[in-house]
Design a protein around this motif. Structure first.
Motif, PDB file in Angstrom:
ATOM      1  N   TRP A  64       0.837  -1.210   0.000  1.00 44.17           N
ATOM      2  CA  TRP A  64       0.000   0.000   0.000  1.00 44.17           C
ATOM      3  C   TRP A  64       0.864   1.248   0.000  1.00 44.17           C
ATOM      4  O   TRP A  64       0.544   2.232  -0.661  1.00 44.17           O
ATOM      5  CB  TRP A  64      -0.923   0.039   1.202  1.00 44.17           C
ATOM      6  N   VAL A  65       1.952   1.223   0.759  1.00 41.78           N
ATOM      7  CA  VAL A  65       2.865   2.370   0.812  1.00 41.78           C
ATOM      8  C   VAL A  65       3.436   2.630  -0.579  1.00 41.78           C
ATOM      9  O   VAL A  65       3.423   3.766  -1.071  1.00 41.78           O
ATOM     10  CB  VAL A  65       4.008   2.122   1.828  1.00 41.78           C
ATOM     11  N   ILE A  66       3.911   1.576  -1.227  1.00 40.36           N
ATOM     12  CA  ILE A  66       4.499   1.709  -2.558  1.00 40.36           C
ATOM     13  C   ILE A  66       3.472   2.259  -3.540  1.00 40.36           C
ATOM     14  O   ILE A  66       3.753   3.208  -4.291  1.00 40.36           O
ATOM     15  CB  ILE A  66       5.058   0.354  -3.041  1.00 40.36           C
ATOM     16  N   LEU A  67       2.270   1.701  -3.526  1.00 41.24           N
ATOM     17  CA  LEU A  67       1.213   2.145  -4.429  1.00 41.24           C
ATOM     18  C   LEU A  67       0.842   3.608  -4.177  1.00 41.24           C
ATOM     19  O   LEU A  67       0.726   4.396  -5.130  1.00 41.24           O
ATOM     20  CB  LEU A  67      -0.019   1.249  -4.276  1.00 41.24           C
ATOM     21  N   SER A  68       0.697   3.993  -2.933  1.00 42.07           N
ATOM     22  CA  SER A  68       0.333   5.372  -2.605  1.00 42.07           C
ATOM     23  C   SER A  68       1.410   6.357  -3.056  1.00 42.07           C
ATOM     24  O   SER A  68       1.100   7.422  -3.596  1.00 42.07           O
ATOM     25  CB  SER A  68       0.093   5.527  -1.099  1.00 42.07           C
ATOM     26  N   LEU A  69       2.672   5.999  -2.851  1.00 42.06           N
ATOM     27  CA  LEU A  69       3.764   6.878  -3.276  1.00 42.06           C
ATOM     28  C   LEU A  69       3.825   7.009  -4.800  1.00 42.06           C
ATOM     29  O   LEU A  69       4.030   8.107  -5.330  1.00 42.06           O
ATOM     30  CB  LEU A  69       5.100   6.373  -2.742  1.00 42.06           C
ATOM     31  N   ARG A  70       3.643   5.911  -5.488  1.00 38.65           N
ATOM     32  CA  ARG A  70       3.701   5.967  -6.955  1.00 38.65           C
ATOM     33  C   ARG A  70       2.515   6.734  -7.538  1.00 38.65           C
ATOM     34  O   ARG A  70       2.666   7.480  -8.505  1.00 38.65           O
ATOM     35  CB  ARG A  70       3.804   4.558  -7.528  1.00 38.65           C
ATOM     36  N   GLU A  71       1.320   6.559  -6.944  1.00 37.90           N
ATOM     37  CA  GLU A  71       0.154   7.327  -7.397  1.00 37.90           C
ATOM     38  C   GLU A  71       0.373   8.813  -7.154  1.00 37.90           C
ATOM     39  O   GLU A  71       0.042   9.644  -8.006  1.00 37.90           O
ATOM     40  CB  GLU A  71      -1.111   6.868  -6.675  1.00 37.90           C
ATOM     41  N   ASP A  88       9.358  11.034  -4.557  1.00 37.70           N
ATOM     42  CA  ASP A  88       8.372  10.018  -4.171  1.00 37.70           C
ATOM     43  C   ASP A  88       8.720   8.653  -4.755  1.00 37.70           C
ATOM     44  O   ASP A  88       8.614   7.634  -4.074  1.00 37.70           O
ATOM     45  CB  ASP A  88       6.966  10.439  -4.617  1.00 37.70           C
ATOM     46  N   ARG A  89       9.151   8.630  -6.004  1.00 33.14           N
ATOM     47  CA  ARG A  89       9.515   7.348  -6.626  1.00 33.14           C
ATOM     48  C   ARG A  89      10.770   6.751  -5.983  1.00 33.14           C
ATOM     49  O   ARG A  89      10.880   5.535  -5.852  1.00 33.14           O
ATOM     50  CB  ARG A  89       9.714   7.532  -8.125  1.00 33.14           C
ATOM     51  N   ALA A  90      11.700   7.604  -5.573  1.00 32.88           N
ATOM     52  CA  ALA A  90      12.910   7.110  -4.895  1.00 32.88           C
ATOM     53  C   ALA A  90      12.542   6.447  -3.568  1.00 32.88           C
ATOM     54  O   ALA A  90      13.074   5.375  -3.239  1.00 32.88           O
ATOM     55  CB  ALA A  90      13.897   8.254  -4.670  1.00 32.88           C
ATOM     56  N   ILE A  91      11.627   7.036  -2.823  1.00 33.44           N
ATOM     57  CA  ILE A  91      11.186   6.438  -1.554  1.00 33.44           C
ATOM     58  C   ILE A  91      10.429   5.143  -1.837  1.00 33.44           C
ATOM     59  O   ILE A  91      10.612   4.138  -1.140  1.00 33.44           O
ATOM     60  CB  ILE A  91      10.321   7.416  -0.748  1.00 33.44           C
ATOM     61  N   ALA A  92       9.579   5.144  -2.869  1.00 32.36           N
ATOM     62  CA  ALA A  92       8.841   3.929  -3.233  1.00 32.36           C
ATOM     63  C   ALA A  92       9.813   2.801  -3.579  1.00 32.36           C
ATOM     64  O   ALA A  92       9.586   1.644  -3.201  1.00 32.36           O
ATOM     65  CB  ALA A  92       7.899   4.205  -4.400  1.00 32.36           C
ATOM     66  N   ASP A  93      10.897   3.137  -4.266  1.00 31.72           N
ATOM     67  CA  ASP A  93      11.908   2.121  -4.605  1.00 31.72           C
ATOM     68  C   ASP A  93      12.588   1.579  -3.348  1.00 31.72           C
ATOM     69  O   ASP A  93      12.854   0.377  -3.244  1.00 31.72           O
ATOM     70  CB  ASP A  93      12.937   2.691  -5.571  1.00 31.72           C
ATOM     71  N   LYS A  94      12.875   2.454  -2.383  1.00 30.99           N
ATOM     72  CA  LYS A  94      13.482   1.999  -1.117  1.00 30.99           C
ATOM     73  C   LYS A  94      12.547   1.034  -0.399  1.00 30.99           C
ATOM     74  O   LYS A  94      12.973  -0.016   0.092  1.00 30.99           O
ATOM     75  CB  LYS A  94      13.763   3.188  -0.196  1.00 30.99           C
ATOM     76  N   VAL A  95      11.257   1.392  -0.336  1.00 28.67           N
ATOM     77  CA  VAL A  95      10.279   0.539   0.345  1.00 28.67           C
ATOM     78  C   VAL A  95      10.124  -0.779  -0.416  1.00 28.67           C
ATOM     79  O   VAL A  95       9.999  -1.848   0.197  1.00 28.67           O
ATOM     80  CB  VAL A  95       8.930   1.265   0.506  1.00 28.67           C
ATOM     81  N   ALA A  96      10.167  -0.736  -1.742  1.00 28.62           N
ATOM     82  CA  ALA A  96      10.083  -1.965  -2.542  1.00 28.62           C
ATOM     83  C   ALA A  96      11.267  -2.888  -2.257  1.00 28.62           C
ATOM     84  O   ALA A  96      11.098  -4.112  -2.172  1.00 28.62           O
ATOM     85  CB  ALA A  96      10.019  -1.618  -4.024  1.00 28.62           C
ATOM     86  N   GLU A  97      12.447  -2.307  -2.086  1.00 28.37           N
ATOM     87  CA  GLU A  97      13.621  -3.112  -1.737  1.00 28.37           C
ATOM     88  C   GLU A  97      13.456  -3.761  -0.370  1.00 28.37           C
ATOM     89  O   GLU A  97      13.833  -4.920  -0.175  1.00 28.37           O
ATOM     90  CB  GLU A  97      14.884  -2.251  -1.763  1.00 28.37           C
ATOM     91  N   ILE A  98      12.907  -3.015   0.587  1.00 25.82           N
ATOM     92  CA  ILE A  98      12.648  -3.579   1.924  1.00 25.82           C
ATOM     93  C   ILE A  98      11.679  -4.749   1.805  1.00 25.82           C
ATOM     94  O   ILE A  98      11.880  -5.808   2.398  1.00 25.82           O
ATOM     95  CB  ILE A  98      12.099  -2.498   2.874  1.00 25.82           C
ATOM     96  N   LYS A  99      10.627  -4.553   1.017  1.00 25.45           N
ATOM     97  CA  LYS A  99       9.620  -5.608   0.838  1.00 25.45           C
ATOM     98  C   LYS A  99      10.237  -6.846   0.193  1.00 25.45           C
ATOM     99  O   LYS A  99       9.991  -7.974   0.632  1.00 25.45           O
ATOM    100  CB  LYS A  99       8.463  -5.078  -0.009  1.00 25.45           C
ATOM    101  N   GLN A 100      11.052  -6.651  -0.845  1.00 26.45           N
ATOM    102  CA  GLN A 100      11.690  -7.784  -1.513  1.00 26.45           C
ATOM    103  C   GLN A 100      12.639  -8.520  -0.577  1.00 26.45           C
ATOM    104  O   GLN A 100      12.694  -9.752  -0.582  1.00 26.45           O
ATOM    105  CB  GLN A 100      12.445  -7.312  -2.747  1.00 26.45           C
ATOM    106  N   ALA A 101      13.375  -7.780   0.231  1.00 26.63           N
ATOM    107  CA  ALA A 101      14.301  -8.411   1.177  1.00 26.63           C
ATOM    108  C   ALA A 101      13.529  -9.246   2.198  1.00 26.63           C
ATOM    109  O   ALA A 101      13.945 -10.357   2.535  1.00 26.63           O
ATOM    110  CB  ALA A 101      15.133  -7.353   1.892  1.00 26.63           C
ATOM    111  N   ARG A 102      12.410  -8.716   2.666  1.00 26.28           N
ATOM    112  CA  ARG A 102      11.592  -9.480   3.616  1.00 26.28           C
ATOM    113  C   ARG A 102      11.064 -10.745   2.978  1.00 26.28           C
ATOM    114  O   ARG A 102      11.104 -11.817   3.584  1.00 26.28           O
ATOM    115  CB  ARG A 102      10.402  -8.639   4.080  1.00 26.28           C
ATOM    116  N   GLU A 103      10.534 -10.625   1.762  1.00 25.44           N
ATOM    117  CA  GLU A 103       9.977 -11.793   1.094  1.00 25.44           C
ATOM    118  C   GLU A 103      11.056 -12.842   0.844  1.00 25.44           C
ATOM    119  O   GLU A 103      10.817 -14.035   1.026  1.00 25.44           O
ATOM    120  CB  GLU A 103       9.301 -11.372  -0.209  1.00 25.44           C
ATOM    121  N   TYR A 104      12.243 -12.401   0.441  1.00 25.68           N
ATOM    122  CA  TYR A 104      13.348 -13.339   0.198  1.00 25.68           C
ATOM    123  C   TYR A 104      13.730 -14.052   1.494  1.00 25.68           C
ATOM    124  O   TYR A 104      13.917 -15.272   1.513  1.00 25.68           O
ATOM    125  CB  TYR A 104      14.555 -12.600  -0.375  1.00 25.68           C
ATOM    126  N   THR A 105      13.802 -13.296   2.595  1.00 25.92           N
ATOM    127  CA  THR A 105      14.142 -13.884   3.891  1.00 25.92           C
ATOM    128  C   THR A 105      13.084 -14.903   4.307  1.00 25.92           C
ATOM    129  O   THR A 105      13.410 -15.979   4.815  1.00 25.92           O
ATOM    130  CB  THR A 105      14.277 -12.789   4.965  1.00 25.92           C
TER     131      THR A 105
END
Length: 125
Positions: A64-71, A88-105
């Motif tokens: 939701w954070v990523i979607l809200s920032l990109r919108e 905003d897109r730079a922050i969305a990318d940071k949050v996306a990286e956090i999400k991917q790292a969590r999913e990978y873990t």
């Protein structure tokens, strides 16, 4: 919550980044709510409070954070702003990286549990 073993909050982001996330979530909730009651029950409004208080967030909420920032970046870009969409897109990318790292873990954690169960099953058989 989640099986993620690392930090549950967005604490690795700066205070300014968290404030931007908070604002984007509030804007999205206000835009889609018809009444004040709808606003208070909106998931993004509730999530904005969690981000502000640095409480744990799960992967769905990170989405939701990523979607809200990109919108928000898209709307700013349509209005002719130059720097806000980039930020905003730079922050969305940071949050996306956090999400991917969590999913990978989490995937690694689940895979190792199944390998342990398979090894135990083979030993008993």
């Amino acid at each position: 919550m989640t099986a993620y073993l690392g930090p549950e909050t967005l604490e690795i982001l700066t205070v300014a980044d968290r404030d931007t996330i908070h604002t984007a979530l509030i804007e999205a909730a206000r835009r889609d709510s018809l009444t004040p009651i709808d606003l208070l029950n909106d998931k993004r409004w509730i999530l904005a409070g969690k981000v502000k208080r640095q409480q744990p967030v799960d992967e769905e909420e990170l989405g939701w954070v990523i979607l809200s920032l990109r919108e928000r970046a898209d709307r700013s870009e349509r209005r002719g702003m130059a720097m806000n969409p980039i930020y905003d897109r730079a922050i969305a990318d940071k949050v996306a990286e956090i999400k991917q790292a969590r999913e990978y873990t989490m995937i690694e954690s689940i895979a190792s549990r199944y390998k342990e169960k398979t090894a135990c099953s083979e030993q008993t058989a």
